[in-house]
Scaffold this motif. Structure first.
Motif, PDB file in Angstrom:
ATOM      1  N   HIS A 190     -13.271  -0.282   6.877  1.00 48.94           N
ATOM      2  CA  HIS A 190     -14.180  -1.569   7.222  1.00 48.94           C
ATOM      3  C   HIS A 190     -13.445  -2.877   7.788  1.00 48.94           C
ATOM      4  CE1 HIS A 190     -16.951  -4.975   6.292  1.00 48.94           C
ATOM      5  NE2 HIS A 190     -17.716  -4.036   6.189  1.00 48.94           N
ATOM      6  N   GLY A 191     -12.213  -2.840   7.401  1.00 44.81           N
ATOM      7  CA  GLY A 191     -11.137  -3.859   8.058  1.00 44.81           C
ATOM      8  C   GLY A 191     -11.284  -5.259   7.910  1.00 44.81           C
ATOM      9  N   THR A 192     -12.376  -5.782   7.996  1.00 45.98           N
ATOM     10  CA  THR A 192     -12.769  -7.174   8.198  1.00 45.98           C
ATOM     11  C   THR A 192     -12.851  -7.833   6.717  1.00 45.98           C
ATOM     12  OG1 THR A 192     -15.017  -6.989   8.518  1.00 45.98           O
ATOM     13  CG2 THR A 192     -13.633  -7.052  10.404  1.00 45.98           C
ATOM     14  N   ASP A 193     -13.124  -7.250   5.655  1.00 45.66           N
ATOM     15  CA  ASP A 193     -13.284  -7.696   4.279  1.00 45.66           C
ATOM     16  C   ASP A 193     -12.237  -7.699   3.369  1.00 45.66           C
ATOM     17  OD1 ASP A 193     -14.873  -9.058   2.265  1.00 45.66           O
ATOM     18  OD2 ASP A 193     -15.356  -7.065   1.595  1.00 45.66           O
ATOM     19  N   ILE A 194     -11.495  -8.484   3.101  1.00 48.79           N
ATOM     20  CA  ILE A 194     -10.501  -8.484   2.133  1.00 48.79           C
ATOM     21  C   ILE A 194     -10.815  -7.745   0.737  1.00 48.79           C
ATOM     22  CG2 ILE A 194     -10.583 -10.770   1.562  1.00 48.79           C
ATOM     23  CD1 ILE A 194      -7.406  -8.879   1.480  1.00 48.79           C
ATOM     24  N   VAL A 195     -11.906  -7.885   0.313  1.00 45.28           N
ATOM     25  CA  VAL A 195     -12.327  -7.465  -0.878  1.00 45.28           C
ATOM     26  C   VAL A 195     -12.392  -6.223  -0.954  1.00 45.28           C
ATOM     27  CG1 VAL A 195     -13.938  -7.591  -2.933  1.00 45.28           C
ATOM     28  CG2 VAL A 195     -13.358  -9.526  -1.774  1.00 45.28           C
ATOM     29  N   LEU A 196     -13.117  -5.473  -0.027  1.00 46.31           N
ATOM     30  CA  LEU A 196     -13.357  -4.124   0.211  1.00 46.31           C
ATOM     31  C   LEU A 196     -12.354  -3.324   0.559  1.00 46.31           C
ATOM     32  CD1 LEU A 196     -15.755  -2.062   0.201  1.00 46.31           C
ATOM     33  CD2 LEU A 196     -16.094  -2.696   2.809  1.00 46.31           C
ATOM     34  N   VAL A 197     -11.360  -3.842   1.574  1.00 48.32           N
ATOM     35  CA  VAL A 197     -10.013  -3.314   1.683  1.00 48.32           C
ATOM     36  C   VAL A 197      -9.126  -3.080   0.718  1.00 48.32           C
ATOM     37  CG1 VAL A 197      -8.197  -3.304   3.587  1.00 48.32           C
ATOM     38  CG2 VAL A 197     -10.596  -3.900   4.244  1.00 48.32           C
ATOM     39  N   ARG A 198      -9.112  -4.088   0.002  1.00 51.34           N
ATOM     40  CA  ARG A 198      -8.236  -4.208  -1.190  1.00 51.34           C
ATOM     41  C   ARG A 198      -8.732  -3.248  -2.192  1.00 51.34           C
ATOM     42  NH1 ARG A 198      -5.499  -9.259  -4.666  1.00 51.34           N
ATOM     43  NH2 ARG A 198      -4.663  -8.048  -6.174  1.00 51.34           N
ATOM     44  N   LYS A 199      -9.945  -3.017  -2.586  1.00 53.76           N
ATOM     45  CA  LYS A 199     -10.314  -1.927  -3.531  1.00 53.76           C
ATOM     46  C   LYS A 199      -9.967  -0.700  -2.899  1.00 53.76           C
ATOM     47  CE  LYS A 199     -14.270  -4.566  -5.586  1.00 53.76           C
ATOM     48  NZ  LYS A 199     -13.770  -4.331  -7.101  1.00 53.76           N
ATOM     49  N   ALA A 200     -10.382  -0.327  -1.509  1.00 55.55           N
ATOM     50  CA  ALA A 200      -9.776   0.773  -1.120  1.00 55.55           C
ATOM     51  C   ALA A 200      -8.407   1.155  -1.046  1.00 55.55           C
ATOM     52  CB  ALA A 200     -10.136   0.912   0.357  1.00 55.55           C
ATOM     53  N   ALA A 201      -7.512   0.104  -1.022  1.00 54.63           N
ATOM     54  CA  ALA A 201      -6.080   0.398  -1.206  1.00 54.63           C
ATOM     55  C   ALA A 201      -5.643   0.628  -2.590  1.00 54.63           C
ATOM     56  CB  ALA A 201      -5.242  -0.627  -0.673  1.00 54.63           C
ATOM     57  N   GLU A 202      -6.358   0.005  -3.422  1.00 58.51           N
ATOM     58  CA  GLU A 202      -6.217   0.307  -4.998  1.00 58.51           C
ATOM     59  C   GLU A 202      -6.573   1.710  -5.502  1.00 58.51           C
ATOM     60  OE1 GLU A 202      -8.355  -3.122  -6.634  1.00 58.51           O
ATOM     61  OE2 GLU A 202      -6.562  -4.408  -6.303  1.00 58.51           O
ATOM     62  N   ALA A 203      -7.440   2.219  -4.502  1.00 54.06           N
ATOM     63  CA  ALA A 203      -8.002   3.517  -5.016  1.00 54.06           C
ATOM     64  C   ALA A 203      -7.012   4.677  -4.504  1.00 54.06           C
ATOM     65  CB  ALA A 203      -9.629   3.847  -4.454  1.00 54.06           C
ATOM     66  N   LEU A 204      -5.891   4.216  -3.861  1.00 51.70           N
ATOM     67  CA  LEU A 204      -4.708   5.399  -3.607  1.00 51.70           C
ATOM     68  C   LEU A 204      -4.282   5.960  -4.779  1.00 51.70           C
ATOM     69  CD1 LEU A 204      -2.930   3.179  -0.917  1.00 51.70           C
ATOM     70  CD2 LEU A 204      -4.092   5.292  -0.312  1.00 51.70           C
ATOM     71  N   VAL A 205      -4.181   5.304  -5.982  1.00 50.29           N
ATOM     72  CA  VAL A 205      -3.541   5.824  -6.813  1.00 50.29           C
ATOM     73  C   VAL A 205      -4.522   7.136  -7.294  1.00 50.29           C
ATOM     74  CG1 VAL A 205      -2.647   3.888  -7.793  1.00 50.29           C
ATOM     75  CG2 VAL A 205      -4.890   4.447  -8.743  1.00 50.29           C
ATOM     76  N   LEU A 206      -5.673   7.081  -6.885  1.00 48.19           N
ATOM     77  CA  LEU A 206      -6.406   8.407  -7.521  1.00 48.19           C
ATOM     78  C   LEU A 206      -6.162   9.675  -6.683  1.00 48.19           C
ATOM     79  CD1 LEU A 206     -10.105   6.681  -7.410  1.00 48.19           C
ATOM     80  CD2 LEU A 206      -8.479   7.154  -9.499  1.00 48.19           C
ATOM     81  N   LEU A 207      -5.400   9.360  -5.403  1.00 46.65           N
ATOM     82  CA  LEU A 207      -5.019  10.566  -4.361  1.00 46.65           C
ATOM     83  C   LEU A 207      -3.713  11.153  -4.658  1.00 46.65           C
ATOM     84  CD1 LEU A 207      -6.039   8.812  -0.911  1.00 46.65           C
ATOM     85  CD2 LEU A 207      -7.515  10.227  -2.774  1.00 46.65           C
ATOM     86  N   ASP A 208      -3.714  12.474  -4.224  1.00 44.61           N
ATOM     87  CA  ASP A 208      -2.263  13.136  -4.580  1.00 44.61           C
ATOM     88  C   ASP A 208      -1.613  13.579  -3.323  1.00 44.61           C
ATOM     89  OD1 ASP A 208      -2.346  12.990  -7.588  1.00 44.61           O
ATOM     90  OD2 ASP A 208      -4.062  14.559  -7.485  1.00 44.61           O
ATOM     91  N   GLY A 209      -0.248  13.828  -3.445  1.00 48.65           N
ATOM     92  CA  GLY A 209       0.406  14.311  -2.404  1.00 48.65           C
ATOM     93  C   GLY A 209       0.062  14.162  -1.068  1.00 48.65           C
ATOM     94  N   PRO A 210      -0.199  14.928   0.108  1.00 48.80           N
ATOM     95  CA  PRO A 210      -0.581  14.641   1.468  1.00 48.80           C
ATOM     96  C   PRO A 210      -1.628  13.527   1.736  1.00 48.80           C
ATOM     97  CG  PRO A 210      -0.021  16.903   1.137  1.00 48.80           C
ATOM     98  CD  PRO A 210      -0.175  16.435  -0.030  1.00 48.80           C
ATOM     99  N   GLU A 211      -2.567  13.572   0.933  1.00 47.14           N
ATOM    100  CA  GLU A 211      -3.825  12.672   1.000  1.00 47.14           C
ATOM    101  C   GLU A 211      -3.259  11.252   0.762  1.00 47.14           C
ATOM    102  OE1 GLU A 211      -6.935  13.852  -1.685  1.00 47.14           O
ATOM    103  OE2 GLU A 211      -8.065  15.105   0.305  1.00 47.14           O
ATOM    104  N   ARG A 212      -2.354  11.270  -0.254  1.00 54.35           N
ATOM    105  CA  ARG A 212      -2.174   9.675  -0.460  1.00 54.35           C
ATOM    106  C   ARG A 212      -1.116   9.065   0.321  1.00 54.35           C
ATOM    107  NH1 ARG A 212      -0.508   7.375  -6.428  1.00 54.35           N
ATOM    108  NH2 ARG A 212       1.202   9.069  -6.478  1.00 54.35           N
ATOM    109  N   ASP A 213      -0.327  10.026   1.070  1.00 54.23           N
ATOM    110  CA  ASP A 213       0.433   9.793   2.001  1.00 54.23           C
ATOM    111  C   ASP A 213      -0.140   9.233   3.445  1.00 54.23           C
ATOM    112  OD1 ASP A 213       2.731   9.451   3.961  1.00 54.23           O
ATOM    113  OD2 ASP A 213       3.672  11.365   3.621  1.00 54.23           O
ATOM    114  N   ALA A 214      -0.878  10.194   3.754  1.00 50.25           N
ATOM    115  CA  ALA A 214      -1.837   9.602   5.017  1.00 50.25           C
ATOM    116  C   ALA A 214      -2.726   8.701   4.764  1.00 50.25           C
ATOM    117  CB  ALA A 214      -2.741  10.956   5.123  1.00 50.25           C
TER     118      ALA A 214
END
Length: 473
Positions: A190-214
């Motif tokens: 989405h890129g333009t909305d800090i709330v949305l992009v931040r929520k997406a970044a915070e969800a990185l903890v739900l990923l594992d291995g190569p997915e989290r890296d990418a």
């Protein structure tokens, strides 16, 4: 109203009820007013014009608003939906209930785009204080998810309407409409909305291995600094391939939290961040953006070893770099604040010179007013001269008098000096400072007083106040 009656009001079908009494029960109204309201309600029940009916929904009488909502249910015109939404937080409970029931009744008739736009428009109700809408909103969302399906909701995360995009992202998350990697990718895209992009970044903890890296490296491209910081932390914690090089690169990030994450990681590995910052500052190919970030990063380390390098950077050709260099110098050596202020006042760029006001206010930096004015006069910085002179009221007035001759050929300068003189008069009432003997002699001169009174123009009250200050000095 009893519990049974409340349940009945929620479950009653929304159909025209021309003979039904309105549910609202305010204080009794005079017969003439009641007749007037009854006439309006009769008109509303026959209304076919959507714009007029939308206006009726904003009428001061709850009886009229409720009648308009009933008529809207008959017409079912899509154009009426925004006006219905406005009544969801109405101050009359019965009107709120009528609007809520109406929205639920209309939901099955809405196409997917309209349903998602409606959900976006309803989100403000989460913060409403008049009533707790959580349960009702949950019901609406369950209906929309079942009616619209996962595909359009997932696609809705990219909607340019921020309210719709945020709502769709939350629905995707809460109803598990897509896997975590897809959710993160959609939010970051989405890129333009800090709330949305931040929520997406915070969800990185739900990923594992190569997915989290990418996905983490994708988040590092965000133009929001806090998002880059959130993404960098798990990447370094996972010790991904090339993590030390990544941390070194991120030391030069413009955002303080990114630099902090990177420097903390490197320090734990025994790598001197201050030395790395100094090396980047000395490198001939470092861009101005990198230089500014490294100056602040070096200041953040608190290491004074490279203080001479920081001082040399205050002569950099870029004014923006010099601003950061002076800030870093002050951070590392606050005892030099007076010397730093003098250097700032002598700088050739207005952007840099104006730092002196915050240094004076926040850090107590002191340069005698006459010395400061002499430095500023070399640059013709009249505005800053006047601002700096405000620290000594009678020197301020003296400066206004000294600059007055230049205003004869420039109406803009004259208007500015007049505003300054008015400001001086207002400040003089609150000041206990007295003029020096030389200033007292200057302002006692009739010619000086005549010049300043002429600068005021026709303003009898302020002219009298100025004369009073001259008599009292």
């Amino acid at each position: 109203m009893s519990i049974f009656e409340k349940i009945q009001s929620w479950l009653a079908p929304l159909r025209p009820e021309p003979d039904a009494a309105p549910a609202e029960s305010p204080a009794p109204v005079p017969p003439s007013q009641a007749s007037y309201i009854a006439d309006i309600i009769a008109e509303v029940r026959q209304r076919n014009d959507a714009d007029a009916l939308a206006a009726d929904m904003g009428h001061y009488s709850g009886y009229v608003r409720e009648a308009a909502l009933k008529r809207a249910n008959v017409l079912r015109a899509p154009a009426l939906l925004p006006a219905v939404v406005e009544r969801l937080n109405d101050w009359v409970p019965q009107v709120r209930a009528r609007a809520q029931a109406l929205v639920l009744d209309w939901l099955p008739t809405l196409d997917p785009d309209a349903a998602l736009r409606l959900l976006g428009a309803l989100q403000h109700l989460r913060d409403a204080r008049r009533s707790d809408h959580a349960s009702w909103l949950g019901e609406v969302e369950r209906i929309v998810v079942a009616q619209v399906g996962a595909g359009p909701i997932v696609d809705g995360v990219a909607n340019p309407d921020v309210a719709v995009a945020r709502t769709c992202f939350r629905l995707v998350e809460e109803h598990a409409l897509a896997d975590p990697a897809t959710r993160v990718r959609l939010g970051l895209a989405h890129g333009t909305d800090i709330v949305l992009v931040r929520k997406a970044a915070e969800a990185l903890v739900l990923l594992d291995g190569p997915e989290r890296d990418a996905m983490g490296r994708l988040a590092l491209r965000s133009h929001f600094g806090i998002v880059r910081a959130i993404a960098l932390r798990p990447l370094l914690a996972d010790e991904v391939e090339g993590c030390e090089g990544l941390a070194v690169d991120m030391l030069a990030d413009p955002h303080v939290w990114v630099r902090l994450v990177a420097s903390t990681f490197l320090e734990r590995r025994g790598i001197d961040s201050a030395w790395l910052y100094a090396a980047r500052l000395s490198a001939p190919d470092s861009s101005n953006t990198v230089l500014r970030a490294c100056l602040m990063g070096l200041a953040e380390t608190g290491t004074r070893t490279h203080l001479d390098l920081v001082r040399r950077m205050t002569a950099h050709p870029s004014a923006r770099v010099r601003v950061n260099a002076f800030a870093a110098w002050l951070h590392l050596a606050p005892e030099d604040k007076d010397d730093i202020a003098r250097h700032i006042l002598a700088d050739g760029a207005r952007r840099v010179r104006h730092l002196v006001m915050s240094m004076h206010r926040k850090h107590g930096a002191f340069v005698p007013v006459d010395d400061a004015l002499a430095l500023l006069r070399e640059h013709g910085d009249v505005e800053l001269m006047l601002r700096y002179a405000e620290h000594e009221p009678w020197r301020w007035l003296q400066l206004i008098f000294e600059l007055e001759p230049a205003s004869h050929a420039d109406a803009g300068i004259r208007a500015h000096l007049r505003d300054q003189l008015i400001g001086w008069i207002d400040a003089a009432r609150r000041s206990s400072k007295r003029p020096t003997p030389a200033q007292r002699a200057l302002f006692a001169e009739p010619a000086t007083q005549a010049v300043l009174h002429a600068l005021l123009g026709h303003d009898p009250m302020r002219a009298a106040a100025l004369a009073f200050e001259f008599r009292a000095m």
